[in-house]
Design an enzyme around this catalytic site. Structure first.
Site, mmCIF file in Angstrom:
data_model
loop_
_atom_site.group_PDB
_atom_site.id
_atom_site.type_symbol
_atom_site.label_atom_id
_atom_site.label_comp_id
_atom_site.label_asym_id
_atom_site.label_seq_id
_atom_site.Cartn_x
_atom_site.Cartn_y
_atom_site.Cartn_z
ATOM 1 N N ILE A 1 0.847 -1.181 0.000
ATOM 2 C CA ILE A 1 0.000 0.000 0.000
ATOM 3 C C ILE A 1 0.890 1.241 0.000
ATOM 4 O O ILE A 1 1.783 1.376 0.845
ATOM 5 C CB ILE A 1 -0.910 0.047 1.248
ATOM 6 N N GLY B 1 -10.833 1.101 -2.433
ATOM 7 C CA GLY B 1 -9.410 1.259 -2.679
ATOM 8 C C GLY B 1 -8.614 0.384 -1.726
ATOM 9 O O GLY B 1 -9.067 -0.698 -1.345
ATOM 10 N N GLU B 2 -7.420 0.854 -1.353
ATOM 11 C CA GLU B 2 -6.551 0.124 -0.420
ATOM 12 C C GLU B 2 -6.026 -1.186 -0.995
ATOM 13 O O GLU B 2 -5.355 -1.934 -0.299
ATOM 14 C CB GLU B 2 -7.267 -0.199 0.907
ATOM 15 N N GLY B 3 -6.356 -1.517 -2.237
ATOM 16 C CA GLY B 3 -6.016 -2.830 -2.771
ATOM 17 C C GLY B 3 -7.037 -3.889 -2.416
ATOM 18 O O GLY B 3 -6.821 -5.075 -2.662
#
Length: 335
Positions: free
Chosen positions: A70, A302-304
């Site tokens: 991240i 988001g954030e992966g």
């Protein structure tokens, strides 16, 4: 350390990236044809396993060491009121990641992934791209290098994620600059802006496009992007250099990845799209880079997180491909 010191050096590395192992792919296809199941019965899982095998260089791969990285950055364009949250939230969320409290931490644990967090000069936001380039060349190269160096070369899968208040606006600007259109074609509600906020984002993107009219991919990244987007570009490129497959995340990650595809056709052959997010223009970006998403769950965090969730799909594909017996091994007649 990263093997480049200029944007031109980085572009040359991307162009020189390795290809998948054709022999391993052929062997994996042959193995897939011999497994104890009807041909094509596992659908897209079969294609995923063969793709993964071709990048890992073996017809019978395993997926044991995924890495999630991240990157966090702050954006000067937030001065234009493009987000429903203040820039201070970026640092607060980084602390949450580091203490294991975010959704991405739980997904990393669920799928046995190492997770690393890199905050990129949060006290020095990029410039407001409606007034100046977001980054100097040196700043952009430094962010690319941070991503390049963040990749664990012993990993067998990479997911890149991000945190950065205002970065859906930067991603929309990248999409418009790389693929054409106006701000209104690319902006979405991001963290939850209202109709007035959406109109503001479109206006801000248009202002950025008007100021920075060159369309060379790395210049687009430098002028309209952000440090965390550039870091994702660097990490995805490093994964290619190491033949590590990548699962792309949502709108922001895909916008960053698109820089590589525009820079060198095929630069994302080692990548699959983890999901289709709820950010409206994500589908356009996926079409632009020629990737079909593995999942569509309405995610917009988001954030992966979407890509991390898709680790389970890829693990399933690899487990079935490498663990299922062939007709000969099982003593089953194949007809």
């Amino acid at each position: 350390m990263a093997a480049f010191s200029t944007l031109s050096d980085f572009a040359a590395l991307v162009a020189a990236g390795p290809n998948a192992d054709a022999s391993a792919r052929a062997d994996a296809e042959a193995r897939n044809g011999q497994l104890t199941k009807p041909p094509g019965a596992l659908g897209r899982l079969e294609d995923l396993a063969i793709w993964y095998a071709s990048w890992r260089g073996t017809d019978r791969p395993t997926l044991d060491a995924p890495q999630i990285v991240i990157f966090a950055g702050n954006h000067g364009v937030c001065a234009q009121s493009v987000s429903a949250f203040p820039p201070e939230v970026t640092a607060q969320m980084v602390a949450n990641f580091e203490h294991g409290g975010a959704a991405i931490n739980q997904l990393a644990k669920a799928f046995g992934a190492r997770m690393d967090v890199h905050a990129l000069a949060l006290d020095r936001p990029t410039a407001d791209f409606t007034k100046a380039p977001a980054m100097s060349e040196a700043e952009c190269v430094a962010a690319l290098a941070k991503g390049w160096d963040a990749v664990d070369t012993s990993a067998d899968l990479l997911v890149t994620g991000e945190m950065g208040i205002g970065n859906t606006t930067a991603a929309a600007a990248l999409g418009a600059a790389l693929f054409g259109g106006a701000g209104a074609d690319w902006v979405g509600r991001g963290t939850g802006v209202d109709d007035a906020g959406l109109a503001t984002k479109a206006r801000v993107v248009d202002a950025g496009l008007a100021l920075h009219q060159h369309r060379a991919p790395l210049e687009v990244l430098r002028c309209l992007g952000g440090r965390e987007l550039a870091a994702m570009v660097g990490a995805i490129a490093r994964a290619r250099a190491e033949r590590i497959p990548v699962i792309l995340d949502g709108f922001i990650c895909t916008a960053a990845a698109a820089v590589l595809e525009k820079l060198h056709t095929g630069a994302l052959d080692h990548c699959v799209a983890g999901h289709l997010s709820a950010e409206g223009a994500h589908g356009k970006l996926l079409e632009g880079i020629g990737k079909a998403p593995l999942l569509s769950l309405g995610l917009r965090l988001g954030e992966g997180s979407g890509a991390a969730t898709a680790i389970g799909i890829l693990k399933a594909a690899v487990a079935c491909h490498s663990g299922t017996a062939t007709f000969t091994e099982a003593g089953v007649s194949d007809g």
